[in-house]
Every structure is written in C-alpha cells, then in structure tokens.
Design a protein around this motif. Structure first.
Motif, PDB file in Angstrom:
ATOM      1  N   GLN A  97      57.410  19.554  35.873  1.00  0.00           N
ATOM      2  CA  GLN A  97      58.348  18.677  36.546  1.00  0.00           C
ATOM      3  C   GLN A  97      57.660  18.006  37.726  1.00  0.00           C
ATOM      4  O   GLN A  97      56.969  18.653  38.495  1.00  0.00           O
ATOM      5  CB  GLN A  97      59.544  19.507  37.038  1.00  0.00           C
ATOM      6  N   GLY A  98      57.874  16.753  37.827  1.00  0.00           N
ATOM      7  CA  GLY A  98      57.268  16.038  38.935  1.00  0.00           C
ATOM      8  C   GLY A  98      55.759  16.068  38.907  1.00  0.00           C
ATOM      9  O   GLY A  98      55.095  16.000  39.930  1.00  0.00           O
ATOM     10  N   THR A 100      45.360  22.809  41.157  1.00  0.00           N
ATOM     11  CA  THR A 100      46.063  21.546  41.190  1.00  0.00           C
ATOM     12  C   THR A 100      46.511  21.117  39.826  1.00  0.00           C
ATOM     13  O   THR A 100      45.970  21.509  38.817  1.00  0.00           O
ATOM     14  CB  THR A 100      45.170  20.452  41.751  1.00  0.00           C
ATOM     15  N   ASN A 101      47.459  20.299  39.827  1.00  0.00           N
ATOM     16  CA  ASN A 101      47.882  19.707  38.578  1.00  0.00           C
ATOM     17  C   ASN A 101      47.265  18.335  38.447  1.00  0.00           C
ATOM     18  O   ASN A 101      47.631  17.543  37.608  1.00  0.00           O
ATOM     19  CB  ASN A 101      49.396  19.612  38.514  1.00  0.00           C
ATOM     20  N   SER A 102      46.384  18.107  39.311  1.00  0.00           N
ATOM     21  CA  SER A 102      45.656  16.862  39.276  1.00  0.00           C
ATOM     22  C   SER A 102      46.568  15.663  39.372  1.00  0.00           C
ATOM     23  O   SER A 102      46.395  14.663  38.726  1.00  0.00           O
ATOM     24  CB  SER A 102      44.830  16.772  37.998  1.00  0.00           C
ATOM     25  N   LEU A 103      47.515  15.778  40.183  1.00  0.00           N
ATOM     26  CA  LEU A 103      48.434  14.666  40.333  1.00  0.00           C
ATOM     27  C   LEU A 103      48.336  14.088  41.729  1.00  0.00           C
ATOM     28  O   LEU A 103      49.209  13.405  42.204  1.00  0.00           O
ATOM     29  CB  LEU A 103      49.864  15.151  40.082  1.00  0.00           C
ATOM     30  N   LEU A 104      47.271  14.372  42.324  1.00  0.00           N
ATOM     31  CA  LEU A 104      47.099  13.906  43.682  1.00  0.00           C
ATOM     32  C   LEU A 104      47.024  12.399  43.739  1.00  0.00           C
ATOM     33  O   LEU A 104      46.390  11.754  42.934  1.00  0.00           O
ATOM     34  CB  LEU A 104      45.820  14.500  44.265  1.00  0.00           C
ATOM     35  N   SER A 160      56.632  11.147  39.405  1.00  0.00           N
ATOM     36  CA  SER A 160      56.568  11.892  38.163  1.00  0.00           C
ATOM     37  C   SER A 160      57.176  11.111  37.013  1.00  0.00           C
ATOM     38  O   SER A 160      56.709  11.143  35.890  1.00  0.00           O
ATOM     39  CB  SER A 160      57.313  13.207  38.328  1.00  0.00           C
ATOM     40  N   GLY A 161      58.228  10.430  37.300  1.00  0.00           N
ATOM     41  CA  GLY A 161      58.878   9.707  36.238  1.00  0.00           C
ATOM     42  C   GLY A 161      57.941   8.719  35.599  1.00  0.00           C
ATOM     43  O   GLY A 161      57.857   8.597  34.380  1.00  0.00           O
ATOM     44  N   VAL A 162      57.263   8.000  36.420  1.00  0.00           N
ATOM     45  CA  VAL A 162      56.341   6.997  35.922  1.00  0.00           C
ATOM     46  C   VAL A 162      55.094   7.659  35.415  1.00  0.00           C
ATOM     47  O   VAL A 162      54.466   7.203  34.476  1.00  0.00           O
ATOM     48  CB  VAL A 162      55.978   6.032  37.060  1.00  0.00           C
ATOM     49  N   TYR A 163      54.794   8.702  36.054  1.00  0.00           N
ATOM     50  CA  TYR A 163      53.532   9.380  35.760  1.00  0.00           C
ATOM     51  C   TYR A 163      53.325   9.647  34.284  1.00  0.00           C
ATOM     52  O   TYR A 163      52.345   9.245  33.692  1.00  0.00           O
ATOM     53  CB  TYR A 163      53.521  10.701  36.524  1.00  0.00           C
TER      54      TYR A 163
END
Length: 679
Positions: A285-286, A473-477, A627-630
């Motif tokens: 999520q996110g 990390t989730n590598s979403l930085l 997150s939505g766009v991600y």
DNA sequence: CTTTTCACAGTCGCGCGGATGGGA
DNA sequence: TCCCATCCGCGCGACTGTGAAAAG
C-alpha cells in the motif's frame, strides 16, 4: 523418524514435542526485552570493530519488532550461558547475536553489519585472539527481519509436516545442545505470544553444528554459504517477493548454498523449509509493504523441499553448490501429489527459508539416537513475501533483469548486441554476440546463471544508487527523499556495524565495508574468505547452470587490469573473489585489494554510469509519485537502453560455457557468499 | 477494491532424429 | 559398405512476467 520418508513426497511425520515450549517461557521473554537487548547490541557493534563482546544476548535482532527472539541468557538456562553451544544456538539461529561471551572466545562471531537484514559475523578460527588476524568468514545471522514467527496453533507444520525431530528449534538439537529440552526449558523468547513455538531463527543451529561439543558424534562443523547472496540482497532491500501459483512457481533468486565442514563419508539429507517470518499479513500500500492484520497460522501444506540428491555423503554436498533452483512455491494446498515437491505458502505472508542438514544413515534414515545431527541455517536476506502478482515494480524489474527466463521482457534485449561498439558496455573482445567470454581468456567466461546470480549489479546503478543505506526500502523514494537517503546512507554507512579485522580495515574507510561491499571487489578482498575446493562437475540445476564464477575467480590474477580497462562500473564486472586468492596473491597479481566500484567508492562513474544515475533519478521520480500513480506508471518500467544488455551480456556471451568448464577451476566464488560457519 | 487466475508471447534448454565424418 | 561417434536443427516443454478477466 525416517527422513527418507519425506522423499520425495516430503511427507514427514515427526514428533512435535520439541516445539512444545511452555507459554511461560514466552511470557518471560517479552518483545520489549528483546528490543532492549537488540539496541544494546547495535550500539556495541557500532562502537567497536575489534571487541565485539556484547553479543551475549541472543535476543537480538530477531526479536526486534517482532519479539520472537530469545535471549542468549535464557537460551542457556542450564548454566551454560556463554558456552559455545549457547552462542551457537542463539547466535546463528536467531541471529541474534546470541553469542555469549564465551562464544566470542570459542565461536568468534562478530556482528559487523547494522542493517537488520544484513548482519554479518566475521568468524575466524577458533583460536582465541585469532579473529582479527584471521578473519576467514562472513556469515549473516538472522537479523531483525529474519525473525521467524511461530504458528499460534502450536504447530507450525501441523498440517503436513511434523518435523520436530528433524528440525529441533534452532537446530538446536545439533551438537551444540545435547538436549533439546534444554532449549525448551532454556526459555526461548516467543514474542508472538503463547502460540509461538519457534524461536527466531533457529537456523542458528547451523553454527551449532560447528560448535559441537567435544566428543559429540555430530561434531562436524558445518558451514553454509549463501552463494548468491548479492542477488538476494538486491531483492531484499526492496522486500523480496515471490510469486506463487497453483502450478507452482520457482523461486528467483533461488536458494543456493555451499556447504563445508561435513563429514566426508557421513550421509546427510539436505532440505529447505519455509516458515512464517512474522505473524503479520502484509499488503502493498502506498508503494510499500505494510502489515495488515494477522497472518493465517493455520495454513496447511508442505513446507519443506528435500534436495533431490538427498541423501548423499558429506563429500558430495561439499563438492558442489547445492542449489534449490527447482524448488517451487504454490498456494495450492492440494499440491504435492505429483512428482515435484512444492512448498505451499499463503499469499501476502512473509516467509523465511531455512536450510536443514540432517545426518542420516546410508539409507537415508535419520539416527534418532542422536539428536545432535541436525543443523539449521537461516539467512535473513532470504526472506520474502509470497504474492500471486508482483506488487513492487522494483522487484519486478529486478526479476526481469536477473532471471534468464524473463529475458523476453527486457525491452532492449534485441538491441543489446546491435549497438555500436562504442555504445556497448560490454567489453567483449569479440564482436560475437554469443561470445563465450566477456574478456580475453576463458578464465573470465561466465554463464548466464552465474552472471545473473552473482555478478550483475547494474540494477543498483540504475535504480538504487543511494539505497545502500536503505536496507529495507521499498525503493519508492522520491528524488528528494533519495537525497535524504543519501545523507542517511552516509550516516548509516558510518555506523555500519561491521567488525573488521586489521586486514579489513586496511582501507581505513569503514564505508568500504558497507552494505554492498560484501560482494564488491574491495569489500571482498578484505575478508579473506577461505576458498573452497570445488571440483565437481555435477550440478543439480539444469536451467541455471551455476557456473562460470569459478573460472572467473580463477582469473582474478589478471582481473584487475581488466577491470580498470573496462571501467569498474560495468555491471557485470567480475568481482574479485577473496576465496579464490589470498589477498597477497591478489596484490601480486596487481589487483588493488581495495579498488572499488564507482558506486561504492563514490568515484566519478563512467559515462555510462552517469547515464544510469540519471536514469535512476528519473525513474525514481516517477516512482516517487503517489502510490496511486506509482503502480501505473511503473508498470513495465524499463531501464536505460543497453542497461540490461550490459548487465546480461555476460550471460549471453558465455552461455555455452559448460558446467564442467566451470567446475574445473571453480573456486566457488566464495567472495559472493554469505555463510554461516562454526568456528 | 483487492486479490487471484488465466491465456499469452517470448526465451531457453533438452531431447530426438537426421546428417556428416571417420574408422574398420 | 557398415558401424559408430559427433554435430546440427527442430520441436517440445518449462519457465518467465504481462495484462485482462474473474473471483472474493
């Protein structure tokens, strides 16, 4: 129990009594206490690289957050605290650090990494005081992320497996502990509450094996090396995901180990077990994994995969790499009726694979009279979340980049070898796209599998340039956060809890020992991991001819020149393999012992590297969006042109290298291994 | 809305069968 | 000419992630 019975059906009927730990033990070991101990350990780690003396509490990492760790002290309720046994049991399995002081003397396990999932003990010979002088091994211990969650129902494997006798908590049964009951009474911490029957990282048992008591029949000091650890680490940093399907899906990365220290003539069964790593249900999520309720502990189904070559002699197991490439994961509880062994998992649950080595009779029957013949090894970086569809696109990309079967999804695959030579990152001396060698000389030949599993590092350049300090990390930085991460990385690196020996510190830069250095040229050289004699020509894995590394390692002598020539930033650049050559030899060969890859040393990257970095940022930018766009934007994200090609070129160029070629001089690429060892 | 299932296209390795070459 | 070993090409199956549809 007759382990042979589990072959090939894997149906095991083992006494569960060993796991029947009293709830009071659990109560006595609150997660909180574990946490405290853990912190203490960390502080200690960061403080000293020479006097790792505070690993007494087994509690450690494992319990972190999840509280299912047990303290070293309690581990040895019988007054054996600090004994090698204790240290083993606790230390290894739990990762926790559960190495008692005495253990430090005899066992010598130093926690050298502060990253929860990437902790290493630099073990040395058993001689006291020799640790520093003889850092011979790195082995991860179960970190905080590696805690193993025990099913609340009191029987983790109630459904299909009752392997209690085979897998005593913490492998404890192994020589380390003469009596399993000791563990039970010893008071493992079960942070999960009354239902938790399994101490964190029983795997520790592995070391246990090595730390067998004098006179123990199972005195073999088994050491297990995670061969493709660098790759696992790559995934681990983004929270590894493993697809599970009804038909069964192979793991990637798959489990691959090297084992040493076994009795050459004794027979062993080697198998992998996958257990819940924590009590949570997870959801993506996110852009990151978050817990979502409690795990379903009642999941039934096979949780073990016996290596098809089991049983076999210690010589056999040690002669070659033990790969579990054909291990399949499924969510089909009814699976396993066919010929192939499949491990039944539940989607969105976090799991921890463990390796078990059980000494058996020649017929494959376990000697029930001696419980100290089971050794268990756990590598926290092997943790993964089972999914039916990939959630994190970083994971997806890593899979595509590294899994030979996913080559078809590499957009630039076709153009990989059609690009002008000047654009190629592949330093192949020949223009043949299928050249078997990536550099002149067969010694550098690499096979696809090998390359993918051990050498490839491009993804890091492309996507995770600054993630070294972001282990989980989730590598979403976002770019901004990534900057922050960079700063944090420096700080984190500075506090990396690596215990290094004088040799290791020759670089005078602790950063060299940071997270990824374990498989970097510089980092590896420092550790002086002993080489393993590999002469086998046999590999169980067909699709993934685990090879090539050997030949590569054999060529380290000239590698340095080569590396400089082709720029160290090349993703596939063969890394020096410490085991292959003693540091002196490397020096003699002209290989700078501490030369670092650009991303590690911070040196200006090559042009191509720069491109990668830019790409990385741009990608990160996209990734960092909400997150939505991600998820949408990141679908089928592709790396810079040539990136994959570079990364994979070796595999293609060397794909014809035969296994035999590889094995003939395969030093096993020990530099790429993480391993548990027993002093 | 989330999760799972399925068909799909692509890559790869293995095995089979035919072609080829060398020796008896 | 026959036999044997080796090489090569093809087909099949295994395996991958994707993306849409189905299920919950």
């Amino acid at each position: 129990m007759q382990l042979e019975n589990i072959l090939p059906s894997s149906s095991i009927n083992l006494p569960k009594t060993f796991y029947n730990l009293s709830s009071s033990d659990s109560a006595n070991n609150s997660p909180g206490s574990s946490q405290i101990e853990y912190q203490e350990v960390e502080r200690t780690e960061s403080e000293s690289t020479t006097a790792p003396k505070k690993y007494l509490s087994g509690a450690g990492m494992m319990g972190d957050g999840e509280g299912d760790s047990f303290s070293g002290t309690k581990t040895a309720p019988d007054g054996r605290k600090g004994s090698p046994v204790l240290g083993v049991g606790v230390g290894v399995g739990v990762g926790v650090g559960g190495v008692g002081e005495d253990d430090l003397t005899s066992g010598r396990r130093y926690n050298i990494d502060d990253l929860g999932s990437d902790r290493y003990f630099i073990s040395s010979s058993s001689q006291a005081g020799s640790d520093m002088a003889n850092p011979c091994s790195l082995f991860p211990y179960a970190g905080q992320t590696g805690s193993v969650y025990g099913a609340s129902n009191g029987s983790r494997y109630s459904a299909s497996l009752h392997y209690g006798s085979v897998l005593p908590p913490a492998g404890f049964s192994s020589s380390v502990c003469s009596s399993r009951s000791q563990f039970a009474s010893g008071g493992y911490q079960f942070g999960q509450g009354p239902g938790c029957l399994y101490p964190s990282y029983p795997a520790t048992g592995s070391s246990i094996g090595s730390m067998s008591l004098p006179g123990s029949a199972a005195g073999a000091r088994a050491q297990v090396y995670l061969c493709n650890r660098p790759l696992w680490l790559k995934f681990h940093r983004h929270q590894t995901e493993m697809i599970i399907t009804k038909q069964g899906r192979r793991m990637f990365p798959f489990l691959s180990f090297n084992i040493t220290g076994l009795n050459l003539t004794a027979h062993y069964n080697v198998f992998v077990e996958v257990i819940l790593a924590d009590p949570n249900h997870w959801r993506f999520q996110g852009g990151k994994w978050v817990t979502c309720g409690k795990a379903d502990n009642n999941m039934q189904g096979n949780k073990m995969y016996v290596h098809p070559e089991s049983p076999n002699t210690g010589a056999h197991w040690m002669r070659q790499e033990i790969s579990f490439g054909k291990l399949k994961l499924t969510n089909n509880k009814g699976a396993n009726n066919n010929n192939t062994q499949m491990i039944v998992l539940q989607s969105l649950h976090k799991y921890q694979p463990r390796l078990h080595i059980v000494e058996v009779t020649e017929e494959g029957v376990e000697d029930m009279s001696n419980e100290a013949k089971t050794q268990t090894f756990t590598f926290p970086e092997n943790q993964f979340i089972a999914v039916t569809a990939y959630q994190n696109t970083d994971i997806t990309q890593l899979k595509i980049d590294h899994n030979p079967f996913a080559k078809g999804f590499r957009d630039n695959y076709d153009s990989m070898y059609t690009a002008p030579e000047s654009d190629r990152l592949t330093p192949s001396p020949t223009d043949s796209p299928r050249s078997h060698q990536i550099v002149p000389g067969a010694r550098y030949a690499m096979q696809p599998f090998f390359q993918d599993q051990f050498v490839n590092q491009l993804p890091q350049n492309r996507f995770y340039a600054s993630e070294r300090a972001v282990p989980q990390t989730n590598s979403l930085l976002s770019p901004q956060s990534e900057d922050a991460a960079n700063a944090a990385a420096a700080a984190a690196a500075a506090t990396q809890r690596w215990f290094v020996t004088p040799v290791q510190q020759t670089g005078s830069n602790k950063l060299d020992l940071s997270y990824e250095n374990d498989y970097s040229a510089g980092g590896l050289l420092s550790y002086g991991i002993k080489p393993l004699p590999l002469q086998t020509s046999h590999h169980a894995l067909g699709y993934y001819p685990d090879s090539a590394f050997a030949s590569m390692a054999a060529g380290w002598g000239t590698r340095s020149t080569y590396q400089r020539k082709v720029t160290t930033g090349l993703p596939w650049s063969p890394r020096p393999s410490p085991p292959a050559f003693p540091p002196e030899e490397q020096l003699q060969a002209g290989a700078p012992p501490k030369d670092k890859l650009p991303e590690e040393s911070g040196a200006p990257p090559s042009a191509s590297s720069s491109n990668w970095i830019e790409t990385s940022h741009s990608l990160k930018s996209v990734d960092s969006t909400d997150s939505g766009v991600y998820s949408m934007v990141c679908k089928r994200r592709r790396m810079s042109p040539g990136g994959s090609s570079t990364e994979n070129s070796p595999s293609i160029k060397c794909e014809d290298l035969t296994t035999d070629e590889y094995n003939k001089d395969n030093p096993k690429g020990m530099g790429y291994y993480a391993f548990y060892t027993s002093p």
